[in-house]
Every structure is written in structure tokens, then in C-alpha cells.
Design an enzyme around this catalytic site. Sequence first.
Site, PDB file in Angstrom:
ATOM      1  N   ASP A 106       0.260  -1.231  -2.792  1.00 54.03           N
ATOM      2  CA  ASP A 106      -0.814  -1.716  -3.661  1.00 54.03           C
ATOM      3  C   ASP A 106      -1.910  -2.335  -2.779  1.00 54.03           C
ATOM      4  O   ASP A 106      -1.620  -3.197  -1.942  1.00 54.03           O
ATOM      5  CB  ASP A 106      -0.207  -2.777  -4.601  1.00 54.03           C
ATOM      6  CG  ASP A 106      -1.117  -3.158  -5.752  1.00 54.03           C
ATOM      7  OD1 ASP A 106      -1.993  -2.349  -6.123  1.00 54.03           O
ATOM      8  OD2 ASP A 106      -0.933  -4.274  -6.301  1.00 54.03           O
ATOM      9  N   ASP A 154      -7.690   0.734  -0.339  1.00 56.22           N
ATOM     10  CA  ASP A 154      -8.711   0.051  -1.138  1.00 56.22           C
ATOM     11  C   ASP A 154      -9.888  -0.366  -0.261  1.00 56.22           C
ATOM     12  O   ASP A 154      -9.880  -1.415   0.370  1.00 56.22           O
ATOM     13  CB  ASP A 154      -8.090  -1.172  -1.825  1.00 56.22           C
ATOM     14  CG  ASP A 154      -9.114  -1.907  -2.694  1.00 56.22           C
ATOM     15  OD1 ASP A 154     -10.267  -1.432  -2.785  1.00 56.22           O
ATOM     16  OD2 ASP A 154      -8.756  -2.951  -3.278  1.00 56.22           O
TER      17      ASP A 154
HETATM   18  P1  13P Z   1      -2.517  -8.211 -13.218  1.00 55.21           P
HETATM   19  O1  13P Z   1      -2.956  -9.452 -12.471  1.00 55.21           O
HETATM   20  O2  13P Z   1      -3.296  -8.045 -14.488  1.00 55.21           O
HETATM   21  O3  13P Z   1      -1.059  -8.166 -13.435  1.00 55.21           O
HETATM   22  O4  13P Z   1      -2.906  -6.954 -12.316  1.00 55.21           O
HETATM   23  C1  13P Z   1      -2.122  -6.614 -11.199  1.00 55.21           C
HETATM   24  C2  13P Z   1      -2.739  -5.532 -10.382  1.00 55.21           C
HETATM   25  O5  13P Z   1      -3.681  -4.877 -10.785  1.00 55.21           O
HETATM   26  C3  13P Z   1      -2.138  -5.255  -9.050  1.00 55.21           C
HETATM   27  O6  13P Z   1      -2.830  -4.272  -8.362  1.00 55.21           O
END
Ligand code: 13P
Length: 306
Positions: free
Chosen positions: A81, A103
Site C-alpha cells: 500500500d 504512489d
Molecule cells: P481509511 O483511512 O479510510 O481506512 O483508508 C485506508 C486507505 O486508503 C489505505 O490506503
Amino acid sequence: MGLVTGLEILAAARAGGYGVGAFNTNDLEITQAIIEAAEEARSPVMLALSEGALKFGGPALVEICKYLGGGAKVPVAIHLDHGSSFASCMRAIRLGFTSVMIDMSHADEATNVAETKRVVEAAHAVGVTVEAEIGRLGGIEEHVNVSAEDATLTNPVEAERFMSESGADYLAVAIGTSHGAFKGKGRPFIDHARLRAIAAVLPQPLVMHGASGVPTALVERFRAAGGVMGDAIGIHEDDVRQAVTEGIAKINTDTDLRLALTTRVREVLASKLEEFDPRKILGPARDEMKRVVAERMHVFGSAGKA
Ligand code: 13P
């Protein structure tokens, strides 16, 4: 079934008109909650690990994900992520991730295209698929803190150009969501018309970051158990459901799991002052997270799809 690429899960989701949750994990209990919920709901799922999670859990956390995800009865992808660099994505691939996000949304478009393309070429060579982002979400991310004023919604023309030049497999779009427990004053406005315009020119799966629902009941329990939280508001379930019909295939959720875990730990500690067995503290927290994950899988429409 076990580990598959992100694209395998997300292409099926976009084609089938449902969304798949990418749930952030930092430890054993969170990972177990996600996988157990996915198996019970018969849902594909993505385990999302940020660079911060990797720093916290180290390679052992990735091994937990590989062990639990690889042995699952449903398709599971292990996803990086918000990868902040080419090097970070390569490290993740080396560790066994099947999906990475590069990203570069904070950089100019040319840099975003160039860096994304570099990651795509290397990742595809070893069978890993890639998420990129164009536009800028508000809220705190791993490596950038974007104020609401600096958030920029995704432009459909730029998005089409970006995807054809970068070759990324799925795209995170900024349509009004933001990271964290406070997503706006009142119900956040989600720009569905913009999403439809993006989806009309892009056949690729689209990704919604900052999608947590921040359930009021959970926030109230957190406060009742002694937690301090100012204004808190999430993305309305109806907006998520609608976004899925409009092309969103991957839905990121971190805040809701943090809230579930911490609330339950607070409740147990407050009600059982003599308790110091970690299993009796973290076990109920794991059950609470499992409940939240399963609920979201039903909202996304992925339950029963695996
Ligand atoms: P939230 O903070 O809404 O859970 O989003 C998490 C996110 O987008 C991680 O990439």
C-alpha cells in the site's frame, strides 16, 4: 486457492460488478481476522501492507501473510500500500508480494508516469501487478500529509493519458474520500459523476482509498471505553455501493480495523482489571475485526464470489 495477483482478483471484480476489500494489516491477529472473515464469507481479499507496517512487522509479517493467505480457501493477494519508490516496490516483490502500489501522486504528471512505468516493467517481468494513483486524496498517508485544501480530484482526461502511458493495471482515483477517521464536516461528498466519467474511458479496475465507514456505534463504544476522538465521520455505505456499480473494484479499509481492535482492547481492559493474558485481550479484538471485515465484504458485494 491461495495467493494470486491483484489484477486477477480485481479484473474479475470489475467485470462482475462487485468490489473487493484491501484491508490493512500490521500483525498476526489482524491478518487472521481478515483471512477468516474472507473464508467464511467466501470472498476474495487483498492483504494490504504499508511501508510503515513492514517497518513494524518486518519480513516476519510478510511470512504470516504468505502462510495464511497462501493456505486460504479463497483468492488472496498480498499488496504493498502506497509504495513510495521503485526500490520500495522491488523490496516488496522480493519478499513475495503479488501486487504493489507505486504512489507518485504527489509528483508532477511526467514524473508519476516515468516512475510508474519503471515499476510496471519490472513488476510485470516477474508476474506482479501494479496500482498507481493520479489526483491527490486529503488526510494523512504514510509519507505525505495532504490538507483538505490541497486535495485534488482526478481528472478523467489525465487519468486516461496516464494509464495508457504508464501501463499500470489498476488506478487509485481521488473522488472525495480521504484517509483517517475524519473525512469531512457532515457526510463527505463523493463525486460520482467524476467517477463515471473516469470509468467511461478506463476499462481497468478503479481503486477507492480512504473508504472506511467509521461506524458511529464503534466510535461511541471507543469513547465510552475511555478513548478520546474528536469529530469522526466516514464514507456512507450507500456511496460505496454506488461507487462499485460505477467502476470501483478495490476498496481500501484501514481505519475501521484500527477502531475495532482498539475499542475492543479498551473494553476488555476496562471490564476485566485483573486480566493480563494477551490471548484474552487480543482474541476478542480479533473477533471484533473479523465482524467488521465480514460486514464490509457484504457491502462491497464480494461475499459469495469465491
Ligand atoms: P481509511 O483511512 O479510510 O481506512 O483508508 C485506508 C486507505 O486508503 C489505505 O490506503
